[in-house]
Design a protein around this motif. Structure first.
Motif, PDB file in Angstrom:
ATOM      1  N   GLU A   1      -2.993 -12.304  -1.167  1.00  0.00           N
ATOM      2  CA  GLU A   1      -3.681 -13.391  -0.551  1.00  0.00           C
ATOM      3  C   GLU A   1      -3.342 -14.664  -1.390  1.00  0.00           C
ATOM      4  OE1 GLU A   1      -7.726 -12.807  -0.324  1.00  0.00           O
ATOM      5  OE2 GLU A   1      -7.776 -11.349   1.284  1.00  0.00           O
TER       6      GLU A   1
ATOM      7  N   GLY B   1       5.167  -5.102   8.383  1.00  0.00           N
ATOM      8  CA  GLY B   1       3.937  -5.988   8.027  1.00  0.00           C
ATOM      9  C   GLY B   1       3.672  -7.326   8.793  1.00  0.00           C
TER      10      GLY B   1
ATOM     11  N   HIS C   1      -0.070  -9.200   4.786  1.00  0.00           N
ATOM     12  CA  HIS C   1      -0.296  -8.054   5.099  1.00  0.00           C
ATOM     13  C   HIS C   1       0.792  -6.804   5.146  1.00  0.00           C
ATOM     14  CE1 HIS C   1      -4.001  -9.962   6.805  1.00  0.00           C
ATOM     15  NE2 HIS C   1      -3.094 -11.230   7.125  1.00  0.00           N
ATOM     16  N   GLY C   2       1.205  -6.339   3.932  1.00  0.00           N
ATOM     17  CA  GLY C   2       2.582  -5.534   3.935  1.00  0.00           C
ATOM     18  C   GLY C   2       3.647  -6.105   4.467  1.00  0.00           C
TER      19      GLY C   2
ATOM     20  N   THR D   1       4.719  -6.516   0.875  1.00  0.00           N
ATOM     21  CA  THR D   1       4.097  -7.032   0.090  1.00  0.00           C
ATOM     22  C   THR D   1       2.715  -7.507   0.625  1.00  0.00           C
ATOM     23  OG1 THR D   1       5.928  -8.024  -1.148  1.00  0.00           O
ATOM     24  CG2 THR D   1       3.692  -9.080  -1.313  1.00  0.00           C
ATOM     25  N   SER D   2       1.600  -7.181  -0.131  1.00  0.00           N
ATOM     26  CA  SER D   2       0.209  -7.542   0.339  1.00  0.00           C
ATOM     27  C   SER D   2      -0.422  -8.351  -0.931  1.00  0.00           C
ATOM     28  CB  SER D   2      -0.712  -6.326   0.615  1.00  0.00           C
ATOM     29  OG  SER D   2       0.026  -5.694   1.701  1.00  0.00           O
TER      30      SER D   2
ATOM     31  N   VAL E   1      -2.084 -14.994   3.865  1.00  0.00           N
ATOM     32  CA  VAL E   1      -2.113 -13.551   3.623  1.00  0.00           C
ATOM     33  C   VAL E   1      -0.868 -13.088   3.842  1.00  0.00           C
ATOM     34  CG1 VAL E   1      -3.692 -11.697   3.675  1.00  0.00           C
ATOM     35  CG2 VAL E   1      -4.644 -13.906   3.944  1.00  0.00           C
TER      36      VAL E   1
END
Length: 234
Positions: free
Chosen positions: A31, A63, A5-6, A28-29, A3
């Motif tokens: 999964e 992130g 997470h930003g 970028t976020s 994942v």
């Protein structure tokens, strides 16, 4: 599961006698759960940076990235046990003189006794169809054989995920097809960056990276068509 997470990357570069900040990958976020995922885009778009974030080879400047909830910044060793990385040029990855020596090196932490490590390395190479070159010089192998040795060495530590950065770029057609078939047959999740759109079309999901941004994400046919249209317009 991996994942982001930003997660993004900015670097300082010299410009006009001073320093300026350049965005390599915008925050970028996403999964990454599908079994086969391709990342496509032009040279310099940010594909390789995105892939190198996935196992901590590169750490985000904004992130974070987690692999099965292990943070690449805090838990690098745990992440690299779960995510194996295959480089574009296998000569950047193979450090020993023969395939058997290189695979044996990967096994040094999991198998204590040298004779057992050697036997296991030879068995793994045989399973990959490389038994006949196990004792050969790395420099006497074809490009495809070198890439398969790299893959065998990475798989020797039994990662759950394989990340491959343009693994077929330097190969001729026969070796390219051999490496693609090997990657597609793996039990592990496979995430690849590639210029080979036929290869990308065989995956479950495609990400399109352009100028440091993931601009399209989803069905391979749709994302590849968007990329072709973008390149045609340029």
């Amino acid at each position: 599961m991996i994942v982001l997470h930003g997660a993004g990357l900015e670097v300082e570069v010299a410009q006009s006698g001073g320093l300026t900040t350049r965005t390599i990958l915008a925050p970028t976020s996403i999964e990454l759960a599908e079994r086969r995922i391709a990342v496509i885009g032009a040279n310099g778009s940010g594909k390789s940076t995105l892939l190198r974030l996935l196992n901590g080879l590169t750490l985000p400047s904004t992130g974070r990235v987690t692999v099965d909830e292990h943070d690449t910044r805090r838990d690098g060793s745990a992440v690299r046990r779960r995510v194996g990385f295959v480089f574009t040029d296998p000569l950047h990855q193979l450090v020993m003189s023969t395939p058997a020596d290189d695979v044996e090196l990967s096994l040094r932490r999991s198998i204590r006794h040298r004779s057992e490590r050697r036997a296991t390395a030879l068995r793994l190479l045989e399973q990959r169809g490389l038994g006949h070159v196990a004792q050969s010089s790395i420099y006497d192998l074809s490009g495809g054989e070198r890439q398969l040795v790299s893959l065998t060495a990475v798989l020797a530590v039994e990662p759950a995920i394989i990340v491959a950065d343009e693994p077929t770029t330097l190969l001729d057609l026969r070796n390219r097809l051999q490496v693609i078939d090997a990657l597609m047959a793996l039990d592990q999740q496979v995430i690849i960056a590639t210029h080979d759109l036929d290869f990308a079309a065989r995956t479950d999901r495609v990400l399109l990276v352009d100028d440091g941004h993931v601009v399209e994400d989803g069905d391979p046919a749709r994302v590849i068509a968007r990329y072709q249209a973008m390149m045609g317009a340029r």
